[in-house]
Structures are given as structure tokens and as C-alpha cells.
Design a protein around this motif. Structure first.
Motif, short mmCIF file in Angstrom:
data_model
loop_
_atom_site.label_atom_id
_atom_site.label_comp_id
_atom_site.label_asym_id
_atom_site.label_seq_id
_atom_site.Cartn_x
_atom_site.Cartn_y
_atom_site.Cartn_z
N CYS A 1 -5.21 8.20 -14.25
CA CYS A 1 -6.29 8.10 -15.20
C CYS A 1 -7.63 7.54 -14.81
N GLU A 2 -8.45 8.32 -14.97
CA GLU A 2 -9.78 8.28 -14.69
C GLU A 2 -10.64 6.72 -14.88
N THR A 3 -9.96 6.20 -15.93
CA THR A 3 -10.70 5.12 -16.39
C THR A 3 -9.63 3.92 -16.35
N ASP A 4 -8.87 4.03 -15.32
CA ASP A 4 -7.66 3.12 -15.21
C ASP A 4 -8.39 1.65 -14.74
N SER A 5 -7.89 0.83 -15.66
CA SER A 5 -8.25 -0.74 -15.26
C SER A 5 -7.48 -1.50 -14.43
N VAL A 6 -6.16 -0.92 -13.99
CA VAL A 6 -5.01 -1.53 -13.56
C VAL A 6 -4.98 -1.08 -11.94
N ALA A 7 -5.04 0.15 -12.11
CA ALA A 7 -4.59 0.91 -10.66
C ALA A 7 -5.92 1.91 -10.48
N PRO A 8 -6.77 1.34 -9.85
CA PRO A 8 -8.18 2.36 -9.92
C PRO A 8 -7.92 3.74 -8.99
N SER A 9 -8.48 4.66 -10.03
CA SER A 9 -8.21 5.94 -9.71
C SER A 9 -8.84 6.36 -8.36
N LYS A 10 -10.02 5.81 -7.84
CA LYS A 10 -10.53 6.04 -6.59
C LYS A 10 -9.62 5.98 -5.36
N ALA A 11 -9.02 5.06 -5.50
CA ALA A 11 -8.09 4.93 -4.40
C ALA A 11 -6.83 5.78 -4.75
N THR A 12 -6.48 6.16 -5.67
CA THR A 12 -5.05 6.92 -5.97
C THR A 12 -5.49 8.37 -5.68
N LEU A 13 -6.74 8.68 -6.09
CA LEU A 13 -7.35 10.08 -5.54
C LEU A 13 -7.48 10.38 -4.24
N ARG A 14 -7.70 9.28 -3.52
CA ARG A 14 -7.84 9.37 -2.08
C ARG A 14 -6.33 9.68 -1.28
N TYR A 15 -5.65 8.84 -1.77
CA TYR A 15 -3.99 9.06 -1.30
C TYR A 15 -3.51 10.46 -1.63
N ALA A 16 -3.54 10.56 -2.99
CA ALA A 16 -3.30 11.97 -3.35
C ALA A 16 -3.66 13.40 -2.61
N ASN A 17 -5.15 13.05 -2.35
CA ASN A 17 -5.50 14.30 -1.39
C ASN A 17 -4.86 14.43 -0.19
N GLN A 18 -4.27 13.15 0.22
CA GLN A 18 -3.55 13.34 1.63
C GLN A 18 -2.13 13.64 1.64
N THR A 19 -1.80 13.92 0.36
CA THR A 19 -0.50 14.59 0.48
C THR A 19 -0.11 15.90 0.80
N PRO A 20 0.60 16.27 1.37
CA PRO A 20 0.83 17.69 2.05
C PRO A 20 1.17 18.90 0.68
N TYR B 1 0.76 -1.22 0.04
CA TYR B 1 0.18 -0.01 -0.05
C TYR B 1 1.02 1.17 -0.03
N PRO B 2 1.36 1.42 -1.01
CA PRO B 2 2.50 2.48 -1.18
C PRO B 2 1.57 4.00 -1.05
N GLY B 3 0.41 4.01 -1.39
CA GLY B 3 -0.11 5.44 -1.22
C GLY B 3 -0.45 5.87 0.21
N ARG B 4 -0.44 4.80 1.34
CA ARG B 4 -0.51 5.15 2.66
C ARG B 4 0.63 5.99 3.03
N GLN B 5 1.76 6.07 2.37
CA GLN B 5 3.16 6.94 2.79
C GLN B 5 2.99 7.95 2.22
N ALA B 6 1.87 8.32 1.43
CA ALA B 6 1.82 9.76 0.91
C ALA B 6 1.84 10.91 1.48
N LYS B 7 1.27 10.89 2.70
CA LYS B 7 1.16 11.96 3.79
C LYS B 7 2.46 12.21 4.34
N LYS B 8 3.24 11.47 4.24
CA LYS B 8 4.68 11.80 4.78
C LYS B 8 5.59 12.31 3.73
#
Length: 302
Positions: free
Chosen positions: A246-265, A229-236
Motif C-alpha cells: 500500500c503506497e500510502t501505508d500509515s502503519v507499515a511505511p512502503s519505502k522500507a517494504t519496497l527496499r526489502y522486497a527488491n532484495q528478495t530473490p 526487522y523481518p524484512g532483513r530476512q527476505a533475501k534468504k
């Protein structure tokens, strides 16, 4: 360290040490005398540096940035046996080794080290930057951020088949057997790590750039991906991060990515209607690489 080509206008074919093995890489230098920022780059799931990473690097170098584009151990031109062994911890070690190598290069501004990753390596650069406060900027393209989210896009029957192969491979490794391989990509309904509708055709678009590409890895990796879960480290992460999602990403779902991205300082989020594999080629490539260069010019001046 070694170099086969010292011309500044062309990439040098070099290697650097990671553990007791060598990672092969291209080192690009811009045509300028001042110390340059450097972008460290590697590919995603089973990919090699020849699979369109050079296209990105050439554009970055033209904008004034040096680039170090490497193959992980066990893949491409790098050392490592068995071949096609996809080990998350070893790949993260390779990123640290690449950074250490960049920090001792002459003609480089060592205070301006940038990480660039795509797909699986898009997660690696987040995890790596979270542990290194001296990274200056990060570009994370269509990133893998959440093992569970990526696993849930897989058909349950396919997941069970992958798990059975992975267990067989892991047990066989303990007994000293040859690895049990599983395809990286396949058409829908077939067993592979990626079998979404656009996965196999998209992979083939990229593999034409590396005639030696192998469309398989040791199956044991399937036991590890759901726990990453590398996205969990984004806030650090202290550096600014550009997320190319990629909003239609079939491999790395964008919903999870956007959640972590928004936690990035400190972040900038670009959203695209392109699929996971479209982003490397054609108009999508032009769109994304220009956004990335603009981000670099704003955050890491030459």
C-alpha cells in the motif's frame, strides 16, 4: 486434535498445539478429491481470524486451495494467559506449529505449503519462510518489515508515553502484577500503538466482524517492536513471494517494504493506492485478492 465440523464445504473449527497451549483455527478444504495445496493464514497486530481473513480464505478455497486460518496464543479463541499478550517470539512459534500441523493433515499436498500474512503477520511470514526452505510460496500483504520505520511514523510524545507504559508493564510482569494495557488503535493525538488518521476508523471497519475483539494489548510489546526487522530476512527466502504494498501505508511505511522486497530473490511486487486498512474491504479487497489468486495459480498449481 479435534474437529466440530467435518463437512468439506464448510470450515472445520479445529485446534493445534503450540508449546503447551492450543491455537484455535478454521480448516477449509476445497471440494475436490486430489490432495490440495494449503495456505496458512493469521492476522496482524492484535487481529483475529474473524476479522476478514475468512473472506480471503473463502476466495482461495473456491480457487482450489485448502486454508488453515488461526488465532495466535493469547488472542481470539486460542488459549493463553494473560490475555492480549503480544509476544513476537511466541507468535513466530505459532507459525511453526501451524506449519507442522498442516504437514500431517490428510488430503493435503505437503509439498505445497503457502504462507499468507498481512500487516504484522506480513512480516512474520517473511521471517518464517526465510527459516523453512520447504515453503512453496508466500503472500505478504501491506507488511510490517522494519521496526524503526514503523516507530518513526509515531509522534515523539506518543512514543515516550508508550515507552513509559511498556516499562511499567515489563516491571510489573516481573513482580507478578496484572498487565498494563495500551490501546491498539486510537484517534490522532491519543496514546495507542496505531494513531494515524486512518488507523482507528480502519480498525473499526474490521472489528465489526469479531464482536469479541479487544482493542488493547499488554504494553510491554512497545519495547520489542523497534527491534523487529523481518524484512532483513527476505533475501534468504527461497520461495516466490508476492508483496502487496500500500503506497500510502500509515502503519507499515512502503519505502522500507519496497527496499526489502527488491532484495528478495524471487518476488513479484504489486503496488496499490489503497491505505493500510482499505485493503481488506470492498473494491480494494476484490482487486488484491484477485491478484493473489493469479499469483497462486502461476506459482503453486492445483
Amino acid at each position: 486434535m479435534s474437529s466440530k465440523n467435518s463437512e468439506r464445504s464448510q470450515p472445520s473449527d479445529i485446534y493445534f498445539n503450540s508449546g503447551d497451549l492450543k491455537c484455535s483455527a478454521y480448516l477449509y478444504r476445497p471440494d475436490q478429491q486430489l490432495p490440495s495445496p494449503i495456505i496458512i493464514m493469521a492476522h496482524g497486530l492484535g487481529g483475529t481470524r474473524k476479522m476478514r481473513l475468512t473472506a480471503f480464505a473463502e476466495r482461495f478455497v473456491a480457487a482450489g486451495y485448502a486454508c488453515l486460518v488461526f488465532d495466535y496464543r493469547h488472542f481470539g479463541d486460542s488459549e493463553g494467559q494473560p490475555r492480549q499478550l503480544l509476544d513476537i517470539n511466541r507468535q513466530l512459534e505459532d507459525w511453526k506449529a501451524a506449519i507442522a500441523y498442516a504437514r500431517q493433515l490428510s488430503g493435503i499436498d505437503h509439498s505445497k505449503i503457502i504462507l499468507w500474512g498481512s500487516s504484522f503477520s506480513g512480516g512474520h511470514v517473511l521471517a518464517t519462510a526465510a527459516q523453512d526452505s520447504n515453503i512453496r510460496a508466500v503472500i505478504s500483504q501491506c507488511p510490517f518489515t522494519d521496526g524503526l520505520s514503523s516507530s518513526l511514523v509515531m509522534n515523539p510524545v506518543t512514543s515516550l508515553k508508550l515507552t513509559a507504559l511498556a516499562l511499567r508493564d515489563r516491571i510489573g510482569a516481573v513482580l507478578g502484577n496484572e498487565p498494563v494495557m495500551v490501546p491498539l488503535s486510537a484517534t490522532p493525538g491519543n496514546t495507542a500503538l496505531m494513531n494515524a488518521a486512518d488507523a482507528h476508523s480502519g480498525s473499526l471497519e474490521l472489528t465489526q466482524y469479531d464482536p469479541d475483539y479487544k482493542n488493547y494489548v499488554a504494553a510491554r510489546f512497545a519495547l520489542d517492536i523497534i527491534r523487529y526487522y523481518p524484512g532483513r530476512q527476505a533475501k534468504k527466502i527461497k520461495a516466490p513471494v508476492l508483496y502487496c504494498v500500500c503506497e500510502t501505508d500509515s502503519v507499515a511505511p512502503s519505502k522500507a517494504t519496497l527496499r526489502y522486497a527488491n532484495q528478495t530473490p524471487e518476488k513479484e511486487i504489486k503496488r496499490y493506492h489503497y491505505g493500510h486498512f482499505e485493503i481488506y474491504i470492498g473494491d480494494a479487497f476484490e482487486h488484491v485478492v484477485n491478484d493473489q489468486i493469479n499469483f497462486l495459480k502461476r506459482t503453486v498449481a492445483i
